[in-house]
Design an enzyme around this catalytic site. Structure first.
Site, short mmCIF file in Angstrom:
data_model
loop_
_atom_site.label_atom_id
_atom_site.label_comp_id
_atom_site.label_asym_id
_atom_site.label_seq_id
_atom_site.Cartn_x
_atom_site.Cartn_y
_atom_site.Cartn_z
N TYR A 1 2.22 -5.16 -13.26
CA TYR A 1 1.96 -3.74 -12.95
C TYR A 1 2.67 -2.80 -13.91
O TYR A 1 2.40 -1.60 -13.91
CB TYR A 1 2.39 -3.41 -11.51
N SER B 1 -0.33 3.97 -1.68
CA SER B 1 -0.71 5.37 -1.79
C SER B 1 0.45 6.14 -2.40
O SER B 1 1.61 5.77 -2.21
CB SER B 1 -1.04 5.97 -0.42
N SER C 1 -0.89 -16.38 -5.21
CA SER C 1 -1.71 -15.19 -5.04
C SER C 1 -3.08 -15.44 -5.68
O SER C 1 -3.18 -16.23 -6.63
CB SER C 1 -1.00 -14.00 -5.71
N LYS D 1 5.87 -10.97 -8.80
CA LYS D 1 4.96 -12.04 -9.21
C LYS D 1 5.14 -12.43 -10.68
O LYS D 1 5.40 -11.59 -11.54
CB LYS D 1 3.51 -11.60 -8.99
N HIS E 1 1.11 -15.06 -9.79
CA HIS E 1 0.17 -13.95 -9.64
C HIS E 1 -1.28 -14.41 -9.54
O HIS E 1 -2.05 -13.91 -8.71
CB HIS E 1 0.33 -12.96 -10.80
N MET F 1 9.09 -11.91 6.93
CA MET F 1 8.42 -10.87 6.15
C MET F 1 7.87 -9.79 7.09
O MET F 1 7.13 -10.11 8.02
CB MET F 1 7.26 -11.48 5.36
N PRO F 2 8.22 -8.52 6.87
CA PRO F 2 7.59 -7.46 7.65
C PRO F 2 6.07 -7.47 7.40
O PRO F 2 5.64 -7.52 6.25
CB PRO F 2 8.23 -6.18 7.11
N ASN G 1 -0.61 5.04 7.08
CA ASN G 1 -0.72 3.58 6.95
C ASN G 1 0.41 2.85 7.67
O ASN G 1 0.29 1.66 7.98
CB ASN G 1 -0.73 3.18 5.48
N THR H 1 0.34 9.44 -1.82
CA THR H 1 0.25 10.65 -1.00
C THR H 1 1.07 10.48 0.27
O THR H 1 0.79 9.59 1.07
CB THR H 1 -1.22 10.90 -0.61
N ASP I 1 5.69 -4.96 -2.46
CA ASP I 1 5.04 -5.96 -3.30
C ASP I 1 4.96 -5.43 -4.72
O ASP I 1 4.34 -4.40 -4.98
CB ASP I 1 3.64 -6.24 -2.75
N GLY J 1 2.24 -1.82 -1.33
CA GLY J 1 1.95 -2.30 -2.68
C GLY J 1 2.36 -1.27 -3.72
O GLY J 1 2.35 -0.06 -3.45
#
Length: 316
Positions: A60, A267, A172, A89, A122, A24-25, A276, A269, A55, A30
């Site tokens: 969501y 994000s 989770s 999830k 989840h 996993m990196p 990040n 943006t 993720d 998210g």
């Protein structure tokens, strides 16, 4: 730019999964957005910046939009599916073992992928089964499903690994005690545990347990989710940021990777997405300062007590 920074490979860290199914990196993106319409462009931007770990979650309600981004980028031949680590999830209303496979396959269809790299439960709480993701009684209380145990749901996830539908499985929003029960009973051990974690909630004990069992800790809200008290404004963090010429966010994310966890930031943006991703290794002195000098302890998301994620607005 210094020679050291130029050769810094922290953001390329990959953490091997305990079941031999790849790595996993550590730097993850998210996909829970306040405005779902920003999803596709944000995911495409993250892929272009260099994120290779995404993720997702049926809860969501934007897996389709994530899938559009994946499809566009993969179809352009810029990035291959096998180079991207996709987590999604199982939602609380699908904990009954007979509902698990259909839930995973629906996520695959929405995400336009043939398999999931990591499938997480989840939350450890089973809600009343059905299509209403947020089942409530007349008083507004969540309706839980007392007839299904977490280990029963886990067994159904183990079967998905056997069938090759997902490469690894995990949990989770779980407490250490509940995690220990699953680890003790599991045929296929959890590969990943996703929890809230940041310097105000370092979860050292859980992290140590996971390291002993080869389980990866995946931190959500690594920047404190913008809540008060704001970890981004902590004097220890801002002092380190000044010294190493990075932003407070980059300090917090580097800390997450250097202590052996993966993280998720979200994000829409482009500038923040780039920020990040652009993390560099912190001096050991900074790591010690964060551990020894930050004493604030606070959990921003009460999901571990209720199964209701605090960051997802209820559908009106």
């Amino acid at each position: 730019m210094t020679y050291e920074a130029f050769n810094d490979v922290l953001r390329d860290t990959r953490l091997p999964l305990n079941n031999g199914a790849g790595a996993m990196p550590a730097v993850g993106f998210g996909t829970l957005f306040r405005d779902l319409s920003t999803t596709t462009e944000a995911v495409k931007c993250a892929l272009e910046v260099g994120f290779r770990h995404f993720d997702c979650a049926e809860r969501y309600r934007n897996e389709e939009q994530v899938g559009v981004a994946f499809q566009q980028v993969f179809a352009a031949g810029l990035i291959r599916r096998e180079d991207v680590f996709v987590t999604t999830k199982l939602w609380n209303t699908n904990h009954r073992p007979e509902r698990v496979k259909a839930a995973l396959e629906a996520s695959c269809r929405r995400l336009q992928v043939d398999y999931i790299d990591c499938y997480l439960i989840h939350t450890p709480f089973a809600f009343q089964a059905g299509d209403d993701q947020d089942p409530r009684d007349v008083y507004g209380h969540v309706i839980y499903d007392g007839e299904v145990k977490l280990i029963d749901t886990w067994r159904a996830l183990e079967n998905l690994v056997d069938e090759g539908r997902c490469k690894s499985i995990g949990l989770s929003d779980i407490t250490l005690d509940a995690l220990k029960e699953i680890v003790a009973a599991a045929r296929i051990k959890p590969a990943v545990v996703q929890i809230e974690s940041h310097p105000y909630l370092p979860e050292w004990e859980l992290l140590e347990f996971c390291k002993q069992h080869g389980i990866l800790v995946l931190a959500f809200a690594p920047l404190g989710h913008g809540m008060q008290p704001n970890v981004l404004e902590d004097s220890v963090i801002t002092g380190i940021a000044k010294r190493v010429q990075k932003t407070p966010a980059q300090v917090l994310l580097a800390w997450a990777v250097q202590r052996g966890t993966a993280f998720l930031t979200t994000s829409a943006t482009p500038g923040h997405i780039q920020e990040n991703f652009d993390i560099s290794t912190l001096p050991q002195r900074a790591m010690r300062e964060i551990k020894d000098e930050i004493t604030t302890r606070i959990r921003f998301n009460s999901v571990v007590e209720t199964g209701v994620p605090g960051f997802i607005p209820r559908k009106k």
